[in-house]
Write an enzyme that holds these catalytic residues in place. Structure first.
Site, PDB file in Angstrom:
ATOM      1  N   SER A 154     -30.543 -85.393 -45.121  1.00 32.76           N
ATOM      2  CA  SER A 154     -31.987 -85.608 -44.969  1.00 32.76           C
ATOM      3  C   SER A 154     -32.632 -85.575 -46.341  1.00 32.76           C
ATOM      4  O   SER A 154     -32.111 -84.929 -47.263  1.00 32.76           O
ATOM      5  CB  SER A 154     -32.596 -84.504 -44.105  1.00 32.76           C
ATOM      6  OG  SER A 154     -34.004 -84.423 -44.288  1.00 32.76           O
ATOM      7  N   TYR A 167     -34.155 -75.384 -41.855  1.00 36.45           N
ATOM      8  CA  TYR A 167     -33.700 -76.754 -41.654  1.00 36.45           C
ATOM      9  C   TYR A 167     -33.376 -77.425 -42.985  1.00 36.45           C
ATOM     10  O   TYR A 167     -32.295 -77.981 -43.170  1.00 36.45           O
ATOM     11  CB  TYR A 167     -34.738 -77.580 -40.909  1.00 36.45           C
ATOM     12  CG  TYR A 167     -34.340 -79.034 -40.805  1.00 36.45           C
ATOM     13  CD1 TYR A 167     -34.954 -80.004 -41.579  1.00 36.45           C
ATOM     14  CD2 TYR A 167     -33.331 -79.411 -39.941  1.00 36.45           C
ATOM     15  CE1 TYR A 167     -34.559 -81.334 -41.499  1.00 36.45           C
ATOM     16  CE2 TYR A 167     -32.931 -80.744 -39.842  1.00 36.45           C
ATOM     17  CZ  TYR A 167     -33.546 -81.684 -40.628  1.00 36.45           C
ATOM     18  OH  TYR A 167     -33.157 -82.997 -40.554  1.00 36.45           O
TER      19      TYR A 167
HETATM   20  N1  NDP Z   1     -35.322 -88.106 -37.142  1.00 39.09           N
HETATM   21  C1  NDP Z   1     -35.569 -87.729 -38.403  1.00 39.09           C
HETATM   22  O1  NDP Z   1     -36.722 -87.751 -38.889  1.00 39.09           O
HETATM   23  C2  NDP Z   1     -34.465 -87.279 -39.268  1.00 39.09           C
HETATM   24  C3  NDP Z   1     -33.267 -86.822 -38.730  1.00 39.09           C
HETATM   25  N2  NDP Z   1     -32.275 -86.406 -39.580  1.00 39.09           N
HETATM   26  C4  NDP Z   1     -31.003 -85.922 -39.019  1.00 39.09           C
HETATM   27  O2  NDP Z   1     -30.450 -86.935 -38.205  1.00 39.09           O
HETATM   28  C5  NDP Z   1     -29.529 -86.350 -37.299  1.00 39.09           C
HETATM   29  C6  NDP Z   1     -29.738 -86.959 -35.930  1.00 39.09           C
HETATM   30  O3  NDP Z   1     -30.991 -86.551 -35.448  1.00 39.09           O
HETATM   31  P1  NDP Z   1     -31.959 -87.588 -34.712  1.00 39.09           P
HETATM   32  O4  NDP Z   1     -31.170 -88.738 -34.219  1.00 39.09           O
HETATM   33  O5  NDP Z   1     -33.122 -87.845 -35.588  1.00 39.09           O
HETATM   34  O6  NDP Z   1     -32.472 -86.681 -33.504  1.00 39.09           O
HETATM   35  P2  NDP Z   1     -32.165 -86.758 -31.941  1.00 39.09           P
HETATM   36  O7  NDP Z   1     -32.804 -85.526 -31.406  1.00 39.09           O
HETATM   37  O8  NDP Z   1     -32.559 -88.090 -31.417  1.00 39.09           O
HETATM   38  O9  NDP Z   1     -30.568 -86.640 -31.831  1.00 39.09           O
HETATM   39  C7  NDP Z   1     -29.937 -85.419 -32.048  1.00 39.09           C
HETATM   40  C8  NDP Z   1     -28.530 -85.547 -31.506  1.00 39.09           C
HETATM   41  O10 NDP Z   1     -27.826 -84.323 -31.726  1.00 39.09           O
HETATM   42  C9  NDP Z   1     -27.212 -83.930 -30.504  1.00 39.09           C
HETATM   43  N3  NDP Z   1     -27.119 -82.467 -30.382  1.00 39.09           N
HETATM   44  C10 NDP Z   1     -28.134 -81.571 -30.498  1.00 39.09           C
HETATM   45  N4  NDP Z   1     -27.681 -80.322 -30.257  1.00 39.09           N
HETATM   46  C11 NDP Z   1     -26.348 -80.440 -29.965  1.00 39.09           C
HETATM   47  C12 NDP Z   1     -25.334 -79.518 -29.610  1.00 39.09           C
HETATM   48  N5  NDP Z   1     -25.585 -78.213 -29.497  1.00 39.09           N
HETATM   49  N6  NDP Z   1     -24.090 -79.992 -29.400  1.00 39.09           N
HETATM   50  C13 NDP Z   1     -23.815 -81.331 -29.513  1.00 39.09           C
HETATM   51  N7  NDP Z   1     -24.734 -82.258 -29.847  1.00 39.09           N
HETATM   52  C14 NDP Z   1     -25.986 -81.813 -30.056  1.00 39.09           C
HETATM   53  C15 NDP Z   1     -28.130 -84.485 -29.414  1.00 39.09           C
HETATM   54  O11 NDP Z   1     -27.402 -84.681 -28.224  1.00 39.09           O
HETATM   55  P3  NDP Z   1     -27.530 -83.760 -26.895  1.00 39.09           P
HETATM   56  O12 NDP Z   1     -28.938 -83.205 -26.843  1.00 39.09           O
HETATM   57  O13 NDP Z   1     -27.214 -84.742 -25.804  1.00 39.09           O
HETATM   58  O14 NDP Z   1     -26.516 -82.683 -27.089  1.00 39.09           O
HETATM   59  C16 NDP Z   1     -28.507 -85.838 -30.013  1.00 39.09           C
HETATM   60  O15 NDP Z   1     -27.533 -86.799 -29.714  1.00 39.09           O
HETATM   61  C17 NDP Z   1     -29.785 -84.835 -37.372  1.00 39.09           C
HETATM   62  O16 NDP Z   1     -28.765 -84.219 -38.150  1.00 39.09           O
HETATM   63  C18 NDP Z   1     -31.100 -84.733 -38.125  1.00 39.09           C
HETATM   64  O17 NDP Z   1     -31.188 -83.525 -38.868  1.00 39.09           O
HETATM   65  C19 NDP Z   1     -32.395 -86.461 -40.949  1.00 39.09           C
HETATM   66  C20 NDP Z   1     -33.568 -86.918 -41.504  1.00 39.09           C
HETATM   67  C21 NDP Z   1     -34.675 -87.346 -40.706  1.00 39.09           C
HETATM   68  N1  LIG Z   2     -37.517 -85.408 -39.911  1.00 38.11           N
HETATM   69  C1  LIG Z   2     -36.887 -84.537 -40.796  1.00 38.11           C
HETATM   70  C2  LIG Z   2     -35.418 -84.729 -40.901  1.00 38.11           C
HETATM   71  O1  LIG Z   2     -34.803 -84.294 -41.812  1.00 38.11           O
HETATM   72  C3  LIG Z   2     -37.504 -84.725 -42.125  1.00 38.11           C
HETATM   73  O2  LIG Z   2     -37.199 -85.724 -42.782  1.00 38.11           O
HETATM   74  O3  LIG Z   2     -38.336 -83.893 -42.438  1.00 38.11           O
END
Ligand code: NDP
Ligand SMILES: N[C@@H](C=O)C(=O)O
Length: 276
Positions: A154, A167
């Site tokens: 991120s 985070y």
């Molecule tokens: N969206 C944003 O602004 C940003 C996101 N990120 C990163 O991107 C990655 C994906 O997030 P994003 O797609 O945005 O968010 P989502 O919430 O859409 O997806 C998160 C995913 O993680 C899975 N997950 C959460 N908890 C668990 C668990 N305990 N076991 C297994 N799987 C789990 C969820 O599946 P389920 O709930 O079905 O288990 C889901 O598929 C993360 O690492 C996030 O930190 C980085 C920068 C920016």
């Molecule tokens: N949405 C978060 C994921 O890392 C962020 O960019 O602050």
């Protein structure tokens, strides 16, 4: 050469595949001809995606529901990496918690959420990366295919973030660990890449309990498909890291090089403005 050419035995395991960036990465891999193993807790969402991808690619997309925040779930998914067909791993599973530690500390539920954040974003990603790098290097050294890992970091990795301290620190771990292992892998047929997105329209904000994404100009909120395309392309090239989008690249530069005495008060004020 990192990711080998696509084919029925060039399988990529994707965590976080039930939503957002992970689901978009699975789509991008399938479009390139890679069968996937889709991992998350929501089995129905995984099955729907596997059906969608199978129809599009004609490939076999496997589903494995697991909670990576538990020892049993992590053990199950780690074992999937022993499958000789697996040539890649994408660690996309993760979530955020917003708020000040002093406030979160007084709430049992928020304390558990912070513990879960470290378990998933740090411990599970670290465990699966170590297992995948070990397996892929062993296979490559034995004359097997090359391999690649993509870790989702991120832009918050590049500086401390008051209001989302745990985070951002979890992502700083992902960024630092992954870049170091990328360097260690030089000269092997295995690569490790990080993709460091900024605000991206997924289920993330809802899971983190923030409406900050709705308070900023649309210009600064990206699309999961664009993050996935950039990340998979970088993974296929064997890049060390990629930060998709000029705004995010400028943010990362500012986070890396702005003096903390200036940066931290500004970030604190910004996060308070967004209610973190
Ligand atoms: N969206 C944003 O602004 C940003 C996101 N990120 C990163 O991107 C990655 C994906 O997030 P994003 O797609 O945005 O968010 P989502 O919430 O859409 O997806 C998160 C995913 O993680 C899975 N997950 C959460 N908890 C668990 C668990 N305990 N076991 C297994 N799987 C789990 C969820 O599946 P389920 O709930 O079905 O288990 C889901 O598929 C993360 O690492 C996030 O930190 C980085 C920068 C920016
Ligand atoms: N949405 C978060 C994921 O890392 C962020 O960019 O602050």
């Amino acid at each position: 050469m990192p990711l080998p050419p696509p084919g029925p035995v060039a399988r990529v395991l994707v965590t976080g595949a039930s939503s957002g960036i992970g689901a978009a990465v699975a789509r991008a891999l399938a479009a390139r001809g890679y069968p996937t193993t889709l991992v998350a807790r929501r089995a129905d969402a995984l099955a729907d995606l596997a059906g969608e991808l199978g129809g599009l690619s004609g490939l076999e997309h496997e589903v494995h529901a697991a909670d990576l925040g538990t020892d049993a779930g992590l053990d199950d998914v780690r074992a999937l990496l022993d499958d000789e067909r697996v040539v890649g791993l994408v660690n996309a599973a993760g979530f955020g918690v917003t708020g000040r530690v002093a406030d979160l500390a007084d709430d049992a539920g928020q304390r558990a959420a912070l513990d879960g954040l470290v378990r998933l974003n740090v411990l599970a990603l670290h465990d699966l990366t170590v297992a995948a790098v070990g397996a892929l290097v062993r296979r490559a050294r034995a004359g097997g295919p090359s391999g690649a890992v993509l870790n989702v970091s991120s832009i918050t990795a590049f500086q401390p973030l008051p209001g989302a301290a745990s985070y951002a620190a979890s992502k700083a771990f992902v960024q630092s660990f992954s870049e170091a292992v990328h360097a260690e892998l030089a000269g092997t047929d295995v690569t490790l890449t990080t993709v460091s997105p900024g605000l991206t329209r997924t289920g993330f904000a809802e899971a983190a309990g923030t409406d900050a994404f709705d308070q900023v100009p649309d210009l600064v909120v990206g699309e999961a498909a664009d993050v996935a395309e950039a990340g998979v392309a970088a993974m296929a090239r064997g890049d060390r890291s990629i930060t998709p989008g000029l705004v995010n690249q400028l943010s990362a530069l500012g986070g890396r090089f702005t003096p903390r005495t200036l940066l931290l008060p500004a970030l604190k004020a910004g996060m308070e403005h967004f209610g973190a």
